[in-house]
Design a protein around this motif. Sequence first.
Motif, short mmCIF file in Angstrom:
data_model
loop_
_atom_site.label_atom_id
_atom_site.label_comp_id
_atom_site.label_asym_id
_atom_site.label_seq_id
_atom_site.Cartn_x
_atom_site.Cartn_y
_atom_site.Cartn_z
N GLN A 71 0.84 -1.20 0.00
CA GLN A 71 0.00 0.00 0.00
C GLN A 71 0.87 1.25 0.00
O GLN A 71 0.60 2.21 -0.72
N PHE A 72 1.92 1.24 0.81
CA PHE A 72 2.84 2.38 0.85
C PHE A 72 3.47 2.57 -0.53
O PHE A 72 3.52 3.68 -1.06
N PHE A 73 3.96 1.50 -1.11
CA PHE A 73 4.61 1.54 -2.42
C PHE A 73 3.66 2.11 -3.47
O PHE A 73 4.02 2.99 -4.24
N LEU A 74 2.42 1.61 -3.47
CA LEU A 74 1.42 2.08 -4.42
C LEU A 74 1.06 3.54 -4.18
O LEU A 74 0.87 4.30 -5.13
N SER A 75 0.98 3.94 -2.91
CA SER A 75 0.60 5.33 -2.61
C SER A 75 1.67 6.32 -3.06
O SER A 75 1.37 7.48 -3.32
N CYS A 76 2.90 5.86 -3.19
CA CYS A 76 3.99 6.72 -3.69
C CYS A 76 3.97 6.82 -5.21
O CYS A 76 4.71 7.61 -5.79
N TYR A 78 5.06 4.80 -7.46
CA TYR A 78 6.25 4.33 -8.17
C TYR A 78 5.81 3.56 -9.41
O TYR A 78 4.88 2.79 -9.39
N GLY A 79 6.51 3.79 -10.52
CA GLY A 79 6.22 3.08 -11.76
C GLY A 79 5.19 3.75 -12.65
O GLY A 79 5.05 3.38 -13.81
N GLU A 80 4.46 4.69 -12.10
CA GLU A 80 3.46 5.39 -12.91
C GLU A 80 4.14 6.52 -13.67
O GLU A 80 5.11 7.08 -13.18
N PRO A 81 3.75 6.84 -14.85
CA PRO A 81 2.58 6.36 -15.59
C PRO A 81 2.86 5.14 -16.46
O PRO A 81 1.96 4.65 -17.13
N SER A 82 4.09 4.63 -16.47
CA SER A 82 4.39 3.49 -17.34
C SER A 82 3.54 2.27 -17.01
O SER A 82 3.18 1.50 -17.90
N TYR A 83 3.25 2.07 -15.73
CA TYR A 83 2.46 0.94 -15.29
C TYR A 83 1.29 1.45 -14.46
O TYR A 83 1.47 2.32 -13.61
N SER A 84 0.13 0.90 -14.71
CA SER A 84 -1.06 1.30 -13.96
C SER A 84 -1.02 0.66 -12.57
O SER A 84 -0.27 -0.29 -12.33
N PHE A 128 10.61 -11.14 -15.54
CA PHE A 128 11.19 -9.80 -15.58
C PHE A 128 11.13 -9.22 -16.99
O PHE A 128 10.68 -8.08 -17.19
N LYS A 129 11.56 -9.98 -17.98
CA LYS A 129 11.57 -9.48 -19.36
C LYS A 129 10.17 -9.15 -19.84
O LYS A 129 9.96 -8.14 -20.51
N ARG A 130 9.20 -10.00 -19.49
CA ARG A 130 7.81 -9.77 -19.91
C ARG A 130 7.30 -8.44 -19.36
O ARG A 130 6.73 -7.63 -20.09
N TRP A 131 7.53 -8.20 -18.08
CA TRP A 131 7.05 -6.94 -17.49
C TRP A 131 7.90 -5.75 -17.93
O TRP A 131 7.38 -4.66 -18.15
N PHE A 132 9.19 -5.94 -18.08
CA PHE A 132 10.09 -4.87 -18.51
C PHE A 132 9.69 -4.37 -19.89
O PHE A 132 9.68 -3.17 -20.16
N GLU A 133 9.34 -5.29 -20.78
CA GLU A 133 9.03 -4.94 -22.17
C GLU A 133 7.53 -4.73 -22.41
O GLU A 133 7.13 -4.45 -23.53
N LYS A 134 6.72 -4.83 -21.37
CA LYS A 134 5.25 -4.75 -21.52
C LYS A 134 4.81 -3.49 -22.26
O LYS A 134 3.95 -3.56 -23.12
N ASN A 135 5.34 -2.38 -21.93
CA ASN A 135 4.92 -1.11 -22.54
C ASN A 135 5.91 -0.64 -23.60
O ASN A 135 6.17 0.54 -23.71
N THR A 136 6.43 -1.58 -24.36
CA THR A 136 7.42 -1.31 -25.40
C THR A 136 8.51 -0.35 -24.89
O THR A 136 8.82 0.66 -25.52
#
Length: 147
Positions: A71-76, A78-84, A128-136
Amino acid sequence: MTIVEQYAECAEIGDMYTSRWRKLDLLIPSNFRMLCAILQVKPEKVLMNFMWTLCYSHKDAEEKQIKSAQQFFLSCRYGEPSYSKKDIKQLFKELKAVRTVYNTTEKMEMQDKELFWKSNHMYIEFWFKRWFEKNTRKGDVSVLEEY
């Protein structure tokens, strides 16, 4: 020891996807230092516990602790906007699934455990590769070496 044919090429697995020690040079806020001194806990321990708990690597972490860290991680954000937020929650679910499978290997024979670890390493690399390359994403997965 016999290596199953399809895993023969994976007998030696590179360490790019393994846990690593990193030396960090951090400015630790005075209030955090004082809090840690009062409670007799080193800042390093707090940070290590958070990291290991967040990603299901701390085997003794309770679900409530894991959810709070996430929850803390999500509230910060992190990773947005590349990942929802939905994507990031899915990442956590997949890490939990890997941990759940790992927790069932305790009574495996040694040869089966070695095969399990090879398969697990292959999956983690794929994951890792699948998620790393998910958003081209531009760049190479070798960027992992910097983290």
